[in-house]
Scaffold this motif. Structure first.
Motif, PDB file in Angstrom:
ATOM      1  N   ASP A  44       0.821  -1.082   0.422  1.00  0.00           N
ATOM      2  CA  ASP A  44       0.015  -0.317  -0.208  1.00  0.00           C
ATOM      3  C   ASP A  44       1.047   0.788  -0.119  1.00  0.00           C
ATOM      4  O   ASP A  44       2.212   0.884  -0.107  1.00  0.00           O
ATOM      5  CB  ASP A  44      -1.063   0.083   1.286  1.00  0.00           C
ATOM      6  CG  ASP A  44      -2.149   1.118   1.065  1.00  0.00           C
ATOM      7  OD1 ASP A  44      -2.169   1.255   0.021  1.00  0.00           O
ATOM      8  OD2 ASP A  44      -3.318   0.800   1.870  1.00  0.00           O
ATOM      9  N   SER A  47       1.204   6.304   4.280  1.00  0.00           N
ATOM     10  CA  SER A  47       0.371   7.804   4.288  1.00  0.00           C
ATOM     11  C   SER A  47       0.942   8.521   6.099  1.00  0.00           C
ATOM     12  O   SER A  47       1.062   9.629   5.949  1.00  0.00           O
ATOM     13  CB  SER A  47      -1.406   7.676   4.923  1.00  0.00           C
ATOM     14  OG  SER A  47      -1.441   6.979   5.894  1.00  0.00           O
ATOM     15  N   GLU A  48       2.169   7.932   7.114  1.00  0.00           N
ATOM     16  CA  GLU A  48       2.062   8.760   7.584  1.00  0.00           C
ATOM     17  C   GLU A  48       3.682   7.775   8.024  1.00  0.00           C
ATOM     18  O   GLU A  48       3.301   6.818   8.431  1.00  0.00           O
ATOM     19  CB  GLU A  48       0.994   8.714   8.901  1.00  0.00           C
ATOM     20  CG  GLU A  48       1.427   9.287  10.115  1.00  0.00           C
ATOM     21  CD  GLU A  48       0.622   9.960  10.809  1.00  0.00           C
ATOM     22  OE1 GLU A  48       0.860   9.827  12.176  1.00  0.00           O
ATOM     23  OE2 GLU A  48      -1.044   9.648  10.673  1.00  0.00           O
ATOM     24  N   LYS A  61       1.709   4.268   9.457  1.00  0.00           N
ATOM     25  CA  LYS A  61       0.401   3.605   8.887  1.00  0.00           C
ATOM     26  C   LYS A  61       0.090   3.604   6.974  1.00  0.00           C
ATOM     27  O   LYS A  61       0.485   4.526   6.683  1.00  0.00           O
ATOM     28  CB  LYS A  61      -0.120   5.519   9.754  1.00  0.00           C
ATOM     29  CG  LYS A  61      -1.399   4.686   9.123  1.00  0.00           C
ATOM     30  CD  LYS A  61      -2.071   4.543  10.481  1.00  0.00           C
ATOM     31  CE  LYS A  61      -3.979   4.574  10.124  1.00  0.00           C
ATOM     32  NZ  LYS A  61      -3.969   3.690   9.538  1.00  0.00           N
ATOM     33  N   LYS A  63      -2.611   4.019   4.122  1.00  0.00           N
ATOM     34  CA  LYS A  63      -3.363   5.025   3.101  1.00  0.00           C
ATOM     35  C   LYS A  63      -4.556   3.748   2.939  1.00  0.00           C
ATOM     36  O   LYS A  63      -5.998   4.471   3.727  1.00  0.00           O
ATOM     37  CB  LYS A  63      -2.921   5.387   1.552  1.00  0.00           C
ATOM     38  CG  LYS A  63      -4.179   6.334   1.242  1.00  0.00           C
ATOM     39  CD  LYS A  63      -3.658   6.638   0.250  1.00  0.00           C
ATOM     40  CE  LYS A  63      -4.782   7.688  -0.594  1.00  0.00           C
ATOM     41  NZ  LYS A  63      -4.498   8.135  -1.764  1.00  0.00           N
ATOM     42  N   ASN A  64      -4.677   2.539   2.393  1.00  0.00           N
ATOM     43  CA  ASN A  64      -6.222   2.440   2.608  1.00  0.00           C
ATOM     44  C   ASN A  64      -5.728   1.054   4.047  1.00  0.00           C
ATOM     45  O   ASN A  64      -6.670   0.230   4.038  1.00  0.00           O
ATOM     46  CB  ASN A  64      -6.229   1.387   1.813  1.00  0.00           C
ATOM     47  CG  ASN A  64      -6.033   2.198   0.027  1.00  0.00           C
ATOM     48  OD1 ASN A  64      -6.710   3.105   0.677  1.00  0.00           O
ATOM     49  ND2 ASN A  64      -5.702   1.983  -0.926  1.00  0.00           N
ATOM     50  N   GLY A  90       4.159   8.554   0.813  1.00  0.00           N
ATOM     51  CA  GLY A  90       3.638   8.774  -0.208  1.00  0.00           C
ATOM     52  C   GLY A  90       3.869   7.570  -1.392  1.00  0.00           C
ATOM     53  O   GLY A  90       3.778   7.869  -2.498  1.00  0.00           O
ATOM     54  N   LYS A  92       4.336   3.481  -2.809  1.00  0.00           N
ATOM     55  CA  LYS A  92       3.928   2.384  -2.496  1.00  0.00           C
ATOM     56  C   LYS A  92       5.121   1.763  -1.649  1.00  0.00           C
ATOM     57  O   LYS A  92       6.301   1.253  -2.342  1.00  0.00           O
ATOM     58  CB  LYS A  92       3.170   1.757  -4.120  1.00  0.00           C
ATOM     59  CG  LYS A  92       2.757   0.779  -3.167  1.00  0.00           C
ATOM     60  CD  LYS A  92       2.072   0.054  -4.911  1.00  0.00           C
ATOM     61  CE  LYS A  92       0.868  -0.850  -4.135  1.00  0.00           C
ATOM     62  NZ  LYS A  92       0.076  -1.416  -5.715  1.00  0.00           N
TER      63      LYS A  92
END
Length: 127
Positions: A44, A47-48, A61, A63-64, A90, A92
């Protein structure tokens, strides 16, 4: 007290003790050593990246996902939150997380990271 109530009380005490010991055994069971056979692969976008609650832990963390993936004592081993943010947020990634269940986290929302790769580059591994 009657003999019957004493028996019920003793049986209840024994059952409660067994339950408590089983719970303690499962809760305190150590995390197994990372290997390809006991890891699950996740892929994935990150995001963090942040410092975790544990001593020296870094949390990633996705994103999905509602799960939290962490590198245990990463800061102690020379990794920094800032560098991992720069490399991962940001992007993958593919990560391997150890498959482990504990009654302290019955939904398995917190997962121990064994390996992280992005763009075919190994970022972290304990395999």
């Amino acid at each position: 007290m009657t003999v019957k109530s004493l028996k019920v009380r003793n049986i209840s005490f024994v059952l409660l003790t067994v339950f408590f010991l089983a719970f303690a055994f499962l809760a305190l069971k150590p995390l197994p050593k990372a290997s390809l056979s006991n890891c699950i692969k996740y892929s994935d976008v990150v995001s963090e990246v942040s410092k975790g609650d544990g001593e020296g832990d870094i949390v990633v963390k996705l994103k999905n996902s509602n799960n939290y993936y962490y590198i245990n004592r990463a800061i102690d081993y020379g990794y920094s939150v800032e560098v991992l943010k720069e490399k991962l947020v940001g992007k993958k990634i593919e990560l391997l997380a150890i498959s482990h269940w504990t009654p302290l986290d019955p939904a398995s929302k917190t997962k121990h990271i064994a390996e992280i790769k992005t763009d075919g580059v190994l970022i972290y591994s304990e395999l």
